[in-house]
Scaffold this motif. Structure first.
Motif, PDB file in Angstrom:
ATOM      1  N   PHE A 191       0.834  -1.203   0.000  1.00 18.76           N
ATOM      2  CA  PHE A 191       0.000   0.000   0.000  1.00 18.76           C
ATOM      3  C   PHE A 191       0.871   1.258   0.000  1.00 18.76           C
ATOM      4  CE2 PHE A 191      -2.915   3.187   1.673  1.00 18.76           C
ATOM      5  CZ  PHE A 191      -4.093   2.873   0.994  1.00 18.76           C
ATOM      6  N   ALA A 225       1.787   4.222   3.165  1.00 17.70           N
ATOM      7  CA  ALA A 225       1.280   3.604   4.397  1.00 17.70           C
ATOM      8  C   ALA A 225       2.001   4.110   5.642  1.00 17.70           C
ATOM      9  CB  ALA A 225       1.404   2.085   4.304  1.00 17.70           C
ATOM     10  N   THR A 285      -5.010  -5.979   0.191  1.00 13.67           N
ATOM     11  CA  THR A 285      -3.615  -5.590   0.369  1.00 13.67           C
ATOM     12  C   THR A 285      -2.933  -6.587   1.300  1.00 13.67           C
ATOM     13  OG1 THR A 285      -2.143  -3.737   0.948  1.00 13.67           O
ATOM     14  CG2 THR A 285      -4.136  -4.024   2.284  1.00 13.67           C
ATOM     15  N   ASP A 294      -0.095  -6.919   4.740  1.00 20.80           N
ATOM     16  CA  ASP A 294       0.736  -6.384   5.816  1.00 20.80           C
ATOM     17  C   ASP A 294       0.815  -4.851   5.784  1.00 20.80           C
ATOM     18  OD1 ASP A 294       1.179  -8.784   6.975  1.00 20.80           O
ATOM     19  OD2 ASP A 294       3.332  -8.882   6.589  1.00 20.80           O
ATOM     20  N   LEU A 295      -0.309  -4.214   6.017  1.00 15.43           N
ATOM     21  CA  LEU A 295      -0.312  -2.753   6.139  1.00 15.43           C
ATOM     22  C   LEU A 295       0.648  -2.323   7.240  1.00 15.43           C
ATOM     23  CD1 LEU A 295      -4.124  -1.936   5.900  1.00 15.43           C
ATOM     24  CD2 LEU A 295      -2.365  -1.169   4.312  1.00 15.43           C
ATOM     25  N   SER A 332      -2.278  -1.355  10.768  1.00 18.28           N
ATOM     26  CA  SER A 332      -3.546  -1.987  10.395  1.00 18.28           C
ATOM     27  C   SER A 332      -4.734  -1.041  10.542  1.00 18.28           C
ATOM     28  CB  SER A 332      -3.768  -3.249  11.234  1.00 18.28           C
ATOM     29  OG  SER A 332      -3.755  -2.940  12.611  1.00 18.28           O
ATOM     30  N   GLN A 371      -7.049   0.494   7.645  1.00 26.43           N
ATOM     31  CA  GLN A 371      -8.331  -0.065   7.180  1.00 26.43           C
ATOM     32  C   GLN A 371      -9.492   0.839   7.566  1.00 26.43           C
ATOM     33  OE1 GLN A 371      -8.432  -4.661   7.759  1.00 26.43           O
ATOM     34  NE2 GLN A 371      -6.879  -3.928   9.170  1.00 26.43           N
ATOM     35  N   VAL A 420     -11.982  -3.696   3.240  1.00 25.26           N
ATOM     36  CA  VAL A 420     -10.539  -3.851   3.041  1.00 25.26           C
ATOM     37  C   VAL A 420     -10.121  -5.200   3.610  1.00 25.26           C
ATOM     38  CG1 VAL A 420      -8.239  -2.944   3.554  1.00 25.26           C
ATOM     39  CG2 VAL A 420     -10.151  -1.366   3.201  1.00 25.26           C
ATOM     40  N   ASP A 421      -9.512  -6.040   2.787  1.00 25.60           N
ATOM     41  CA  ASP A 421      -8.954  -7.319   3.246  1.00 25.60           C
ATOM     42  C   ASP A 421      -7.442  -7.161   3.357  1.00 25.60           C
ATOM     43  OD1 ASP A 421     -11.220  -8.953   3.538  1.00 25.60           O
ATOM     44  OD2 ASP A 421     -11.360  -9.212   1.371  1.00 25.60           O
ATOM     45  N   ASN A 422      -6.949  -7.128   4.587  1.00 26.10           N
ATOM     46  CA  ASN A 422      -5.517  -7.011   4.837  1.00 26.10           C
ATOM     47  C   ASN A 422      -4.950  -8.412   5.081  1.00 26.10           C
ATOM     48  OD1 ASN A 422      -2.961  -5.974   5.455  1.00 26.10           O
ATOM     49  ND2 ASN A 422      -3.476  -5.691   7.604  1.00 26.10           N
ATOM     50  N   TYR A 427      -1.992 -11.403   5.443  1.00 22.09           N
ATOM     51  CA  TYR A 427      -0.762 -11.467   6.232  1.00 22.09           C
ATOM     52  C   TYR A 427       0.241 -12.402   5.567  1.00 22.09           C
ATOM     53  CZ  TYR A 427      -3.717  -9.321   9.767  1.00 22.09           C
ATOM     54  OH  TYR A 427      -4.575  -8.469  10.435  1.00 22.09           O
ATOM     55  N   ASP A 484       7.816  -5.549   8.725  1.00 22.20           N
ATOM     56  CA  ASP A 484       6.870  -5.461   7.609  1.00 22.20           C
ATOM     57  C   ASP A 484       7.507  -4.862   6.361  1.00 22.20           C
ATOM     58  OD1 ASP A 484       6.987  -2.936   8.900  1.00 22.20           O
ATOM     59  OD2 ASP A 484       5.125  -2.334   7.932  1.00 22.20           O
TER      60      ASP A 484
END
Length: 373
Positions: free
Chosen positions: A128, A131, A181, A183-184, A187, A190, A197-199, A201, A276
């Motif tokens: 993203f 971020a 996306t 590993d924002l 988190s 979102q 939003v599907d984050n 891992y 991350d």
């Protein structure tokens, strides 16, 4: 009615017929669900075509036709080469390379599909953009404030932007209906969106890599290079049934670490740094030195997003890493040629499965703790 006459058939009332129709619908949910699901189209931006190709190969479909070009004044032009009317559209574009151009390209592609009557447009953004600009800095102690007063840097701290929120607004206004996306950096990003939003891992893929590639992983210790990653490393350490450690760092300014303090015992153990993202790699290289000084036998670094800008590659080459492992949320072919220590974990199967499950209306939470095979 006479005894020998046949009985008349009862007339079905409307409520009985309605109940029978409802029962028939309940007995065949898959047919109804299938009829309501639109067809699927996956398009790729210019930031990471290799990942998009891997995703469609796993899904067993062809990549959608799209032409992207720039005019002489550097304006971006996108032409969707096939009909998307009533289709379930997925656009794969990562926040890497020329980030601003790639972000603008993504916004134009989303809008082009939306005004071409696409049923739903999902932006698949493995890394993203912006971020790290997710909040205003809260400020430091009196000593640091005095130093900034002298350098005039303090004047600009209270007017820092929250650019991640701006990007979220731009994606929503462009017409995105859903974001996928990985590993924002925070988190809570979102919550900047009013759309789902599907984050995902990278943790399941990381665990798989550790067990398959580090022979002495049972004698390892998972280390976070900063306090912000404590939750991430404790989760991995728990699943491996090993201990974890933490490195507390203080910064003088962005991309420059002032001091580090190790909390935990790494003596005679394999230290696995987990974070991350790595940009200039100053933090993880300093952390690796700290771990070797504390008695670690080997040091690995596992990172979701390997940005590797500026002096990152030269720093890794000079550092004491056994390996620096990254996922392919960002293209890594060039980095791997420049540095033999860099290894890559393919996460295309996780994005492909997320796309498939989203398209079919299935749960995505399975991917939070499992790698699809």
């Amino acid at each position: 009615m006479c005894e020998g006459e046949p009985k008349a058939m009862p007339i079905l009332s409307q409520p009985v017929r309605a109940r029978s129709l409802v029962r028939a619908n309940i007995e065949k949910p898959s047919v109804i669900l299938h009829s309501r699901m639109p067809n699927i189209k996956v398009f790729s931006g210019t930031s990471h075509p290799d990942l998009a190709q891997r995703i469609v190969d796993r899904l067993g479909i062809d990549l959608g036709k799209v032409v992207t070009k720039k005019f002489s004044n550097l304006e971006t032009c996108v032409e969707i080469g096939e009909s998307v009317r009533g289709e379930d559209v997925y656009i794969v574009q990562s926040g890497s390379g020329e980030i601003n151009d790639n972000l603008m390209e993504l916004l134009i592609m989303i809008n082009a599909c939306k005004i071409a009557s696409a049923s739903r447009v999902t932006a698949v953004i493995p890394c993203f953009p912006y971020a790290r600009q997710d909040k205003k800095d809260k400020g430091e102690g009196a000593k640091d404030q005095l130093q900034k007063w002298k350098s005039n840097e303090w004047k600009f701290r209270s007017r820092a932007p929250i650019s991640a929120k701006l990007v979220a607004n731009m994606l929503s206004v462009a017409g995105a209906d859903h974001i996928i996306t990985m590993d924002l950096h925070a988190s809570q990003i979102q919550g900047f969106f009013d759309i789902p939003v599907d984050n995902l891992y990278a943790e399941p893929a990381v665990l798989k890599w550790i067990k398959e590639n580090i022979a002495d992983w049972r004698n390892s210790i998972i280390v976070s290079p900063d306090a912000g990653g404590a939750k991430r490393v404790t989760s991995i350490a728990d699943r491996l049934n090993v201990e974890f450690a933490l490195i507390h760092k203080e910064r003088k300014k962005a991309n420059e670490v002032a001091s580090m303090v190790l909390v935990g015992d790494v003596k005679d153990r394999v230290a696995i740094l987990v974070d991350d993202m790595a940009d200039t790699c100053g933090t993880i290289c300093h952390a690796a030195e700290k771990l070797m000084e504390a008695g670690a036998t080997k040091v690995y670094a596992i990172l979701t997003h390997g940005i590797f800008s500026g002096p990152a590659i030269s720093r890794i080459n000079a550092a004491c890493f056994e390996a620096v492992v990254v996922t392919n949320t960002i293209p890594q072919d060039g980095h791997m040629k420049e540095c033999s220590k860099i290894q890559c974990i393919d996460v295309s199967m996780m994005f492909a499965e997320a796309v498939r499950r989203t398209h079919n209306g299935e749960s995505v939470s399975y991917l939070f703790s499992n790698v699809p095979y």
